[in-house]
Motif scaffolding. Structure first.
Motif, PDB file in Angstrom:
ATOM      1  N   GLY A  99      14.349  30.748  15.570  1.00 55.18           N
ATOM      2  CA  GLY A  99      14.424  31.792  14.561  1.00 55.18           C
ATOM      3  C   GLY A  99      14.481  31.297  13.133  1.00 55.18           C
ATOM      4  N   LYS A 100      14.251  30.045  12.897  1.00 54.71           N
ATOM      5  CA  LYS A 100      14.325  29.487  11.556  1.00 54.71           C
ATOM      6  C   LYS A 100      12.924  29.138  11.050  1.00 54.71           C
ATOM      7  CE  LYS A 100      18.926  27.450  12.131  1.00 54.71           C
ATOM      8  NZ  LYS A 100      19.719  26.205  12.047  1.00 54.71           N
ATOM      9  N   SER A 101      12.813  29.074   9.745  1.00 50.27           N
ATOM     10  CA  SER A 101      11.558  28.682   9.105  1.00 50.27           C
ATOM     11  C   SER A 101      11.779  27.405   8.320  1.00 50.27           C
ATOM     12  CB  SER A 101      11.055  29.786   8.168  1.00 50.27           C
ATOM     13  OG  SER A 101      10.813  30.975   8.888  1.00 50.27           O
ATOM     14  N   LEU A 102      10.756  26.623   8.235  1.00 50.89           N
ATOM     15  CA  LEU A 102      10.823  25.395   7.454  1.00 50.89           C
ATOM     16  C   LEU A 102       9.480  25.153   6.794  1.00 50.89           C
ATOM     17  CD1 LEU A 102       9.267  22.946   9.317  1.00 50.89           C
ATOM     18  CD2 LEU A 102      11.304  23.327  10.675  1.00 50.89           C
ATOM     19  N   ASN A 103       9.514  24.441   5.688  1.00 49.22           N
ATOM     20  CA  ASN A 103       8.314  24.128   4.910  1.00 49.22           C
ATOM     21  C   ASN A 103       8.107  22.621   4.884  1.00 49.22           C
ATOM     22  OD1 ASN A 103       7.870  26.861   4.243  1.00 49.22           O
ATOM     23  ND2 ASN A 103       9.299  26.712   2.516  1.00 49.22           N
ATOM     24  N   LEU A 104       6.869  22.218   5.073  1.00 50.08           N
ATOM     25  CA  LEU A 104       6.491  20.813   5.045  1.00 50.08           C
ATOM     26  C   LEU A 104       5.512  20.577   3.913  1.00 50.08           C
ATOM     27  CD1 LEU A 104       5.862  20.156   8.859  1.00 50.08           C
ATOM     28  CD2 LEU A 104       7.954  19.716   7.576  1.00 50.08           C
ATOM     29  N   ASP A 105       5.698  19.472   3.218  1.00 48.52           N
ATOM     30  CA  ASP A 105       4.772  19.043   2.168  1.00 48.52           C
ATOM     31  C   ASP A 105       3.968  17.857   2.692  1.00 48.52           C
ATOM     32  OD1 ASP A 105       5.586  20.938   0.354  1.00 48.52           O
ATOM     33  OD2 ASP A 105       7.077  19.643  -0.608  1.00 48.52           O
ATOM     34  N   VAL A 106       2.647  17.998   2.638  1.00 42.12           N
ATOM     35  CA  VAL A 106       1.756  16.919   3.057  1.00 42.12           C
ATOM     36  C   VAL A 106       0.957  16.499   1.828  1.00 42.12           C
ATOM     37  CG1 VAL A 106      -0.069  16.190   4.617  1.00 42.12           C
ATOM     38  CG2 VAL A 106       1.609  17.889   5.368  1.00 42.12           C
ATOM     39  N   ILE A 107       1.170  15.270   1.363  1.00 42.60           N
ATOM     40  CA  ILE A 107       0.458  14.722   0.205  1.00 42.60           C
ATOM     41  C   ILE A 107      -0.673  13.845   0.733  1.00 42.60           C
ATOM     42  CG2 ILE A 107       0.646  13.433  -1.945  1.00 42.60           C
ATOM     43  CD1 ILE A 107       2.258  16.003  -1.886  1.00 42.60           C
ATOM     44  N   ALA A 108      -1.886  14.155   0.309  1.00 44.65           N
ATOM     45  CA  ALA A 108      -3.075  13.404   0.734  1.00 44.65           C
ATOM     46  C   ALA A 108      -3.598  12.580  -0.434  1.00 44.65           C
ATOM     47  CB  ALA A 108      -4.154  14.350   1.242  1.00 44.65           C
ATOM     48  N   LEU A 109      -4.014  11.369  -0.148  1.00 44.85           N
ATOM     49  CA  LEU A 109      -4.531  10.452  -1.160  1.00 44.85           C
ATOM     50  C   LEU A 109      -5.938  10.030  -0.781  1.00 44.85           C
ATOM     51  CD1 LEU A 109      -4.267   8.492  -3.607  1.00 44.85           C
ATOM     52  CD2 LEU A 109      -3.295   6.828  -2.005  1.00 44.85           C
ATOM     53  N   ASN A 110      -6.857  10.164  -1.732  1.00 48.43           N
ATOM     54  CA  ASN A 110      -8.219   9.680  -1.573  1.00 48.43           C
ATOM     55  C   ASN A 110      -8.290   8.275  -2.169  1.00 48.43           C
ATOM     56  OD1 ASN A 110     -10.956   9.182  -1.485  1.00 48.43           O
ATOM     57  ND2 ASN A 110     -11.555  11.194  -2.279  1.00 48.43           N
ATOM     58  N   ARG A 149       0.939  11.696   3.730  1.00 48.49           N
ATOM     59  CA  ARG A 149       2.391  11.473   3.762  1.00 48.49           C
ATOM     60  C   ARG A 149       3.092  12.826   3.897  1.00 48.49           C
ATOM     61  NH1 ARG A 149       6.200   7.731   2.665  1.00 48.49           N
ATOM     62  NH2 ARG A 149       8.176   8.443   1.815  1.00 48.49           N
ATOM     63  N   PRO A 150       3.481  13.216   5.110  1.00 47.76           N
ATOM     64  CA  PRO A 150       4.199  14.484   5.288  1.00 47.76           C
ATOM     65  C   PRO A 150       5.708  14.299   5.175  1.00 47.76           C
ATOM     66  CG  PRO A 150       3.567  13.612   7.415  1.00 47.76           C
ATOM     67  CD  PRO A 150       3.085  12.620   6.394  1.00 47.76           C
ATOM     68  N   SER A 151       6.395  15.323   4.745  1.00 50.98           N
ATOM     69  CA  SER A 151       7.847  15.294   4.641  1.00 50.98           C
ATOM     70  C   SER A 151       8.359  16.726   4.546  1.00 50.98           C
ATOM     71  CB  SER A 151       8.316  14.489   3.420  1.00 50.98           C
ATOM     72  OG  SER A 151       7.857  15.100   2.225  1.00 50.98           O
ATOM     73  N   MET A 182       0.826  -1.201   0.000  1.00 49.91           N
ATOM     74  CA  MET A 182       0.000   0.000   0.000  1.00 49.91           C
ATOM     75  C   MET A 182       0.860   1.250   0.000  1.00 49.91           C
ATOM     76  SD  MET A 182      -2.919   1.233  -0.151  1.00 49.91           S
ATOM     77  CE  MET A 182      -3.511   2.913  -0.064  1.00 49.91           C
ATOM     78  N   HIS A 183       1.988   1.194   0.697  1.00 51.85           N
ATOM     79  CA  HIS A 183       2.887   2.339   0.746  1.00 51.85           C
ATOM     80  C   HIS A 183       3.458   2.644  -0.629  1.00 51.85           C
ATOM     81  CE1 HIS A 183       5.864   5.134   2.226  1.00 51.85           C
ATOM     82  NE2 HIS A 183       6.800   4.405   1.650  1.00 51.85           N
ATOM     83  N   LEU A 184       3.882   1.617  -1.364  1.00 55.90           N
ATOM     84  CA  LEU A 184       4.429   1.829  -2.704  1.00 55.90           C
ATOM     85  C   LEU A 184       3.357   2.344  -3.649  1.00 55.90           C
ATOM     86  CD1 LEU A 184       6.648  -1.361  -3.035  1.00 55.90           C
ATOM     87  CD2 LEU A 184       7.369   0.963  -2.483  1.00 55.90           C
ATOM     88  N   LEU A 185       2.158   1.831  -3.524  1.00 56.64           N
ATOM     89  CA  LEU A 185       1.074   2.316  -4.366  1.00 56.64           C
ATOM     90  C   LEU A 185       0.781   3.774  -4.081  1.00 56.64           C
ATOM     91  CD1 LEU A 185      -1.200   1.769  -6.400  1.00 56.64           C
ATOM     92  CD2 LEU A 185      -2.626   1.026  -4.485  1.00 56.64           C
ATOM     93  N   PHE A 186       0.842   4.156  -2.818  1.00 57.86           N
ATOM     94  CA  PHE A 186       0.584   5.550  -2.455  1.00 57.86           C
ATOM     95  C   PHE A 186       1.633   6.469  -3.077  1.00 57.86           C
ATOM     96  CE2 PHE A 186       1.402   9.098   0.415  1.00 57.86           C
ATOM     97  CZ  PHE A 186       0.149   9.692   0.448  1.00 57.86           C
ATOM     98  N   VAL A 187       2.898   6.083  -3.006  1.00 56.98           N
ATOM     99  CA  VAL A 187       3.955   6.909  -3.584  1.00 56.98           C
ATOM    100  C   VAL A 187       3.827   6.982  -5.094  1.00 56.98           C
ATOM    101  CG1 VAL A 187       6.440   7.110  -3.862  1.00 56.98           C
ATOM    102  CG2 VAL A 187       5.483   6.418  -1.663  1.00 56.98           C
ATOM    103  N   PHE A 188       3.474   5.849  -5.739  1.00 60.07           N
ATOM    104  CA  PHE A 188       3.351   5.822  -7.187  1.00 60.07           C
ATOM    105  C   PHE A 188       2.217   6.733  -7.666  1.00 60.07           C
ATOM    106  CE2 PHE A 188       1.486   3.842 -11.022  1.00 60.07           C
ATOM    107  CZ  PHE A 188       2.561   4.017 -11.879  1.00 60.07           C
ATOM    108  N   HIS A 220      -9.177   8.627  12.848  1.00 59.04           N
ATOM    109  CA  HIS A 220      -9.141   8.699  11.384  1.00 59.04           C
ATOM    110  C   HIS A 220      -8.444   9.974  10.910  1.00 59.04           C
ATOM    111  CE1 HIS A 220     -11.838   5.261  11.303  1.00 59.04           C
ATOM    112  NE2 HIS A 220     -12.653   5.911  12.142  1.00 59.04           N
ATOM    113  N   ALA A 221      -7.319  10.257  11.515  1.00 54.27           N
ATOM    114  CA  ALA A 221      -6.567  11.468  11.178  1.00 54.27           C
ATOM    115  C   ALA A 221      -5.099  11.230  11.489  1.00 54.27           C
ATOM    116  CB  ALA A 221      -7.092  12.676  11.949  1.00 54.27           C
ATOM    117  N   GLY A 222      -4.247  12.044  10.888  1.00 52.09           N
ATOM    118  CA  GLY A 222      -2.824  11.991  11.154  1.00 52.09           C
ATOM    119  C   GLY A 222      -2.415  13.114  12.079  1.00 52.09           C
ATOM    120  N   PHE A 223      -1.302  12.928  12.815  1.00 54.82           N
ATOM    121  CA  PHE A 223      -0.858  13.916  13.788  1.00 54.82           C
ATOM    122  C   PHE A 223       0.651  14.131  13.628  1.00 54.82           C
ATOM    123  CE2 PHE A 223      -4.733  12.233  15.616  1.00 54.82           C
ATOM    124  CZ  PHE A 223      -5.356  13.368  16.108  1.00 54.82           C
ATOM    125  N   LEU A 224       1.030  15.396  13.609  1.00 56.73           N
ATOM    126  CA  LEU A 224       2.425  15.816  13.665  1.00 56.73           C
ATOM    127  C   LEU A 224       2.694  16.349  15.058  1.00 56.73           C
ATOM    128  CD1 LEU A 224       2.814  17.702  10.256  1.00 56.73           C
ATOM    129  CD2 LEU A 224       3.884  15.533  10.860  1.00 56.73           C
TER     130      LEU A 224
END
Length: 443
Positions: A90-101, A54-56, A1-7, A76-80
């Motif tokens: 004092g630093k900033s960072l950006n996170l990408d969260v990819i959601a799959l239906n 899938r956050p990163s 399922m993980h590989l399918l999600f990434v694909f 039924h939810a994800g948590f960071l």
């Protein structure tokens, strides 16, 4: 399922919807964020576990080292969640969260811009373990507020202005064991901290549970403040209840030793930066070098092939140029006469003196032969001729009538010609007489 999600995410990345969100975290304070379908403009759920996330870190395959992501099947939810270290101040960072239906395999993207604000690390910390809750239950703001009120109103009144949760993690991730019954909770470890000095009641509680520190777990133990925690739904493991902090008063910490605290924070920040430099940092995906399989196949097949060719050439040269040294005249003679069947004619019978003279001469006969020879004597007394014939001869049984005589008792027998002292091979066993057929063949 993980590989399918990434694909599926990679295929639909160019056409997926992108949403932006801005958040702020504080150094030394627990940061939590809930990822739910409403953030991606999905309002309803048709099937169970319909959405996956899938956050990163942006342009990286994983999250920062201080942040963890976990999915809760109960909510039924994800948590960071995580506690930012002082090196990220004092630093900033950006996170990408990819959601799959999972119903229609639609993907959407959420970009989280986070700023880590600077904050002094709380010097006084209370560590505890709650046995009847999981990590996801402390994501509920109501439960966290109930836990803080226990300390602000009863156990630690001076911390009501700055008391905060500075650490939270599942007991399983901290080395604990899963419960024997699946219905039981895994347990969660919580740290709360403040700049306020520990209250006398907290110090008395620490002295009360100090003898329990040598035990790994003691859920059976009851303390004087047991009812305070149980009334709001918390059952603590008192063996894990500890207080860590400094003994100086809060006023001295803020005013007299303010410069000293700054120096300590500066040294701590330098140590953290040095650790970050020594630690290996990941590289973006596009900077990962591509593996060249052509060179590996060339080394895997070319070098062994060259070695094999050299060995074959050396062996061929030895066999071709040194062939004369392998010539053996006796072997050639043996193989040339191996299929020949010879017949010898015997000379007249020698005298006894000749036999005695010849007895001293030793003649070597071959020990084995591929053709079995049988000595046959002729019945005529005037023609003492002995012939060696092969058993494969079809006329052997019909011509030689002496072979049908009875076998002697001894293994050697004398010839019937009257000569004494001459012995031949034993006669074969007797043959039973039969009737002759039409063709003269013995049946």
């Amino acid at each position: 399922m993980h590989l399918l999600f990434v694909f599926v995410s990679c295929l639909a990345f160019a056409s997926c919807s992108v949403f932006n969100l801005h958040l702020q975290a504080n150094v030394g304070e627990l940061f939590t964020f809930k990822i739910e379908p409403q953030l991606f403009n999905w309002t309803h759920q048709v099937i169970s576990e319909q959405f996956r996330y899938r956050p990163s870190l942006q342009h990286y395959p994983d999250l920062p080292t201080w942040m963890r992501y976990m999915y809760s099947h109960e909510y039924h939810a994800g948590f960071l969640y995580g506690t930012p270290p002082i090196s990220t101040a004092g630093k900033s960072l950006n996170l990408d969260v990819i959601a799959l239906n999972r119903q229609n395999y639609e993907t959407r993207q959420l970009v989280i811009s986070m700023f880590v604000a600077h904050k002094f690390i709380t010097p006084n910390v209370v560590q505890m373990k709650i046995d009847n809750l999981n990590w996801v239950h402390l994501m509920d703001p109501g439960r966290v507020e109930n836990l803080r009120n226990i300390f602000r109103k009863d156990l630690w009144p001076d911390s009501k202005d700055d008391l905060s949760v500075i650490f939270m993690e599942s007991a399983i991730n901290m080395g604990g064991r899963l419960p024997l019954r699946p219905q039981q909770r895994e347990g969660v470890i919580v740290h709360v901290g403040s700049f306020a000095q520990f209250s006398p009641r907290l110090k008395e509680l620490q002295e009360e549970v100090r003898p329990l520190y040598k035990l790994p777990s003691c859920t059976y133990k009851r303390t004087s403040v047991q009812k305070i925690f149980e009334n709001v739904g918390f059952k603590l493991d008192w063996c894990a209840f500890k207080m860590i902090g400094i003994e100086s008063p809060t006023e001295v910490l803020y005013h007299n030793n303010h410069g000293r605290v700054k120096e300590q924070l500066k040294e701590h920040r330098q140590q953290q930066l040095q650790r970050e430099q020594e630690r290996w940092l990941g590289i973006p995906r596009e900077d990962v070098p591509m593996r060249n399989y052509i060179d590996e196949f060339a080394f895997a097949f070319a070098i062994p092939g060259m070695i094999f060719a050299v060995l074959v050439g050396i062996l061929s040269a030895v066999l071709c140029f040194q062939h004369q040294k392998f010539y053996d005249p006796q072997s050639e003679l043996f193989f040339a006469n191996i299929f020949n069947i010879c017949e010898e004619s015997c000379a007249p019978m020698p005298n006894d003196s000749d036999v005695e003279e010849d007895s001293s001469v030793h003649i070597d006969y071959p020990m084995s032969s591929t053709v079995q020879m049988v000595q046959c004597s002729d019945t005529k007394p005037m023609q003492p001729v002995t012939t060696l014939k092969s058993l494969k001869d079809p006329n052997f049984l019909l011509d030689n009538t002496s072979m049908r005589s009875q076998s002697p008792n001894n293994s050697l027998y004398q010839l019937e010609s009257g000569a004494t002292g001459i012995y031949a091979r034993p006669k074969p066993p007797p043959y039973k007489g039969g009737t002759l057929g039409r063709n003269g063949v013995d049946i």
